[in-house]
Design a protein around this motif. Sequence first.
Motif, PDB file in Angstrom:
ATOM      1  N   TYR A 181       0.870  -1.188   0.000  1.00 48.48           N
ATOM      2  CA  TYR A 181       0.000   0.000   0.000  1.00 48.48           C
ATOM      3  C   TYR A 181       0.905   1.236   0.000  1.00 48.48           C
ATOM      4  O   TYR A 181       1.721   1.412   0.910  1.00 48.48           O
TER       5      TYR A 181
ATOM      6  N   VAL B 194      -2.107  -5.532   4.873  1.00 48.93           N
ATOM      7  CA  VAL B 194      -3.494  -5.255   4.483  1.00 48.93           C
ATOM      8  C   VAL B 194      -4.122  -6.639   4.355  1.00 48.93           C
ATOM      9  O   VAL B 194      -4.000  -7.304   3.334  1.00 48.93           O
TER      10      VAL B 194
ATOM     11  N   ASN C  95      -4.979  -3.914  -1.093  1.00 47.29           N
ATOM     12  CA  ASN C  95      -4.672  -2.817  -1.997  1.00 47.29           C
ATOM     13  C   ASN C  95      -3.160  -2.728  -2.084  1.00 47.29           C
ATOM     14  O   ASN C  95      -2.520  -2.424  -1.071  1.00 47.29           O
TER      15      ASN C  95
ATOM     16  N   ASP D 132      -4.011  -3.379   8.711  1.00 49.25           N
ATOM     17  CA  ASP D 132      -4.638  -2.224   8.053  1.00 49.25           C
ATOM     18  C   ASP D 132      -5.828  -2.772   7.249  1.00 49.25           C
ATOM     19  O   ASP D 132      -5.644  -3.380   6.200  1.00 49.25           O
TER      20      ASP D 132
ATOM     21  N   PRO E 231      -9.176  -1.546   5.785  1.00 49.45           N
ATOM     22  CA  PRO E 231     -10.323  -0.708   5.393  1.00 49.45           C
ATOM     23  C   PRO E 231     -11.328  -1.428   4.489  1.00 49.45           C
ATOM     24  O   PRO E 231     -12.405  -0.891   4.236  1.00 49.45           O
ATOM     25  N   TYR E 232     -10.962  -2.640   3.993  1.00 53.97           N
ATOM     26  CA  TYR E 232     -11.800  -3.286   2.972  1.00 53.97           C
ATOM     27  C   TYR E 232     -12.560  -4.505   3.471  1.00 53.97           C
ATOM     28  O   TYR E 232     -13.316  -5.120   2.713  1.00 53.97           O
TER      29      TYR E 232
HETATM   30  N1  PMP Z   1      -5.006   1.701   4.185  1.00 54.96           N
HETATM   31  C1  PMP Z   1      -5.242   1.193   2.966  1.00 54.96           C
HETATM   32  C2  PMP Z   1      -4.784  -0.190   2.650  1.00 54.96           C
HETATM   33  C3  PMP Z   1      -5.900   1.961   1.996  1.00 54.96           C
HETATM   34  O1  PMP Z   1      -6.115   1.432   0.781  1.00 54.96           O
HETATM   35  C4  PMP Z   1      -6.318   3.271   2.326  1.00 54.96           C
HETATM   36  C5  PMP Z   1      -7.028   4.170   1.321  1.00 54.96           C
HETATM   37  N2  PMP Z   1      -6.641   4.094   0.042  1.00 54.96           N
HETATM   38  C6  PMP Z   1      -6.038   3.748   3.609  1.00 54.96           C
HETATM   39  C7  PMP Z   1      -5.391   2.934   4.515  1.00 54.96           C
HETATM   40  C8  PMP Z   1      -6.417   5.146   4.050  1.00 54.96           C
HETATM   41  O2  PMP Z   1      -7.775   5.349   4.015  1.00 54.96           O
HETATM   42  P1  PMP Z   1      -8.498   6.467   4.871  1.00 54.96           P
HETATM   43  O3  PMP Z   1      -7.452   7.392   5.412  1.00 54.96           O
HETATM   44  O4  PMP Z   1      -9.430   7.145   3.936  1.00 54.96           O
HETATM   45  O5  PMP Z   1      -9.204   5.747   5.960  1.00 54.96           O
END
Ligand code: PMP
Length: 397
Positions: A127, A172, A177, A205, A207-208
């Motif tokens: 990422y 992640v 990502n 990490d 977010p998905y």
């Molecule tokens: N971690 C990952 C793996 C991401 O893909 C993203 C956004 N592209 C983020 C963190 C950050 O996202 P946000 O700050 O909008 O929560």
Amino acid sequence: MPPTTPALAEKLGGLQSSVIRDLLKLTARAEVISLAGGLPDADLMPRERIAEAAENALAGSACLQYTESPGWGPLRAVLAERESARLGRPVGSDEVFVTHGSQQALSLLAEVLLDPGALVVVEDPAYVGALQVFRAAGARIIALPMDSEGMRVDLLAELLASGERPTAVHTVSNFHNPGGVTMSSARRRALAELADAHGFWVIEDDPYGELWFDRPAPEPVATYSRNVIRLSSSSKIIAPTLRTGWMIAPPNVFRGVELLKQGADLCGSALTQQIAADLLSDESWLAAHIATVCNAYGTRAKALVHALRDRFGDRLVCTDATGGMFVWADFTDGTDAESLLPHALDAGVAYVPGYAFAATTGHQNSMRLCFTNSDPATLAVAVDRLAGAVDGQSTQL
Ligand code: PMP
């Protein structure tokens, strides 16, 4: 005498602008179908529900005031409840720290955990936002490859056996990502065991995780070890503009992050945190909303993967897209995704070449494709254009 120009901090010397951000400027042309940006679909974001929540918040004046550095109390309580369900243990509000998106959590954690020269292990491809943060912290970065089960934790074990001592491992874990893969349960367990045995932090990490199409994501790595700092965010399930991310962290990390957050911005926005709390606590509405997003993204993902496999056959291998926002594709015929890009842009399609996600070098034959912003028919046209660019390029050679 000419004025003497003051210098900037040395650490800025090695930093580069994100290739992706630079690329987004090129792909902004209306005729280009962009699979480049990693943006959730704004048309699926719940504008009316957000407006209603904003109105609810603005009925009082607390949302206009500074709030606590770790976040607005009722939001932390809602998040603690959601994370308790996810982690299968009671998570207290005092373990939940609200950040300005999970990107700020990464940035504050880098400051709290890393001294210059500290070793951080990331996934390869990584990422980019994490790479930027760890580079800025002056960390030494080692990237470990992934396969269909996520990070090659066996290679991490080898690294540890060779005497390397990472301070932190960033993963992640769900619908990666940019890699598109999800870490298997066995690997999660193995990673947590290594973290406990060797005393390093895992930054999970995530977010998905809620954007799954076929089956729910496995249990978080944080289920298995208290050395895991778990990050998540409302950006992909509601809207990035709320800038509401959160971290579940042990007390010493929490305290360090709190001190630095005070210095960084005093606190987040009480208004967007109140809006987030309203939406995240409206369980049946939220479940239906996330299901709508998953349904739309799932249909698009399958359409993209189908078109790629149909059009390229064995000249390209790509991930299955079982969740998240991205497909990772590797050309097996030697096509260089970086030199293909100008031709692809001329043909009217954009993607991010794989090298943008490399900690050092590599991924020349790979690309990341984001499927969230185009309908299935548009994705099929995008793949046709891509194939045209590849064919055109090879006939020019
Ligand atoms: N971690 C990952 C793996 C991401 O893909 C993203 C956004 N592209 C983020 C963190 C950050 O996202 P946000 O700050 O909008 O929560």
